[in-house]
Scaffold this motif. Structure first.
Motif, mmCIF file in Angstrom:
data_model
loop_
_atom_site.group_PDB
_atom_site.id
_atom_site.type_symbol
_atom_site.label_atom_id
_atom_site.label_comp_id
_atom_site.label_asym_id
_atom_site.label_seq_id
_atom_site.Cartn_x
_atom_site.Cartn_y
_atom_site.Cartn_z
ATOM 1 N N LEU A 41 0.756 -1.206 0.203
ATOM 2 C CA LEU A 41 -0.287 -0.122 0.154
ATOM 3 C C LEU A 41 1.054 1.274 0.154
ATOM 4 N N LEU A 42 0.926 1.830 -1.266
ATOM 5 C CA LEU A 42 1.629 3.240 -1.110
ATOM 6 C C LEU A 42 0.922 4.285 -0.253
ATOM 7 N N VAL A 43 1.712 4.684 0.649
ATOM 8 C CA VAL A 43 1.051 5.749 1.451
ATOM 9 C C VAL A 43 1.884 7.139 1.303
ATOM 10 N N ASN A 91 -7.188 6.427 4.990
ATOM 11 C CA ASN A 91 -8.832 5.919 4.892
ATOM 12 C C ASN A 91 -8.751 4.536 5.209
ATOM 13 N N ALA A 92 -7.600 3.649 4.612
ATOM 14 C CA ALA A 92 -7.477 2.037 4.541
ATOM 15 C C ALA A 92 -7.214 1.657 6.033
ATOM 16 N N ARG A 97 -1.010 -5.343 6.320
ATOM 17 C CA ARG A 97 -0.330 -5.005 4.881
ATOM 18 C C ARG A 97 0.993 -4.486 5.149
ATOM 19 N N ARG A 98 1.595 -4.544 3.978
ATOM 20 C CA ARG A 98 2.702 -4.106 3.761
ATOM 21 C C ARG A 98 2.602 -2.526 3.287
ATOM 22 N N GLY A 123 -0.387 -1.774 13.361
ATOM 23 C CA GLY A 123 -0.554 -3.705 13.068
ATOM 24 C C GLY A 123 -0.095 -3.884 11.650
ATOM 25 N N PRO A 124 0.462 -3.229 10.824
ATOM 26 C CA PRO A 124 0.902 -3.820 9.471
ATOM 27 C C PRO A 124 1.941 -4.883 9.434
#
Length: 184
Positions: A41-43, A91-92, A97-98, A123-124
């Motif tokens: 997930l690009l943040v 939002n996610a 997740r990575r 918790g990613p």
């Protein structure tokens, strides 16, 4: 654009539009290879990272998701205040997740250090960093950067998303701002 064709407030061009495009393409390939088994997930960190996230996402040959955060510790000054506040949160849900934080620039690293800790508390699976620019001489905290576009001198730079008082973000290059543009 030639080196002579730059904004009158810009002292010199540090990185040309072509140099940036070439390095962003390389970063996209490196990220695609590193995350081929599980896309991140690009943040993007608003507002400065808009340009790099948009260009980078098109260069990552994987199905990726994007989300955005806005944090602030600068205001309109040229130095970090050290106090970080979330202006816009993700939002996610990033649990399991990575996460790949995409930054425009790492200066002192104080804001990014805070952001990393904040995201890790959610918790990613992992939190890693990609930055277009890093100022090694300005860093005050040790941050493990997985992907770095360019190490640059400790100069006040603008363009390609970087601003001073919300100006200069739309310049297609990275330029050193003349001191007269940000001092009285």
């Amino acid at each position: 654009m030639t080196s002579q064709d730059h904004h009158p407030d810009v002292q010199s061009i540090l990185l040309t539009e072509q140099q940036i495009a070439d390095r962003v393409a390389e970063l996209g390939r490196e990220i695609a290879e590193a995350y081929q088994d599980e896309p991140p997930l690009l943040v993007g960190v608003l507002k400065g990272a808009v340009m790099i996230v948009a260009d980078l996402a098109r260069r990552i040959d994987l199905p990726i998701d994007m989300d955005w955060m806005a944090v602030s510790s600068y205001g309109s000054g040229t130095k970090s205040s050290g106090v970080v506040r979330i202006i816009k949160d993700l939002n996610a849900d990033i649990t399991g997740r990575r996460v790949l934080i995409v930054e425009d620039i790492i200066d002192s690293g104080l804001t990014l250090s805070w952001l990393i800790a904040n995201l890790r508390s959610r918790g990613p699976k992992s939190v890693e960093i990609c930055t277009l620019l890093r100022k090694p001489d300005a860093v005050k905290v040790d941050i493990d950067v997985r992907f770095c576009g360019f190490d640059i001198p400790n100069e006040f730079v603008v363009g390609y998303g970087l601003d001073h008082a919300e100006q200069y973000r739309n310049l297609p290059y990275i330029g050193v701002l003349k001191p007269s543009a940000y001092t009285d």
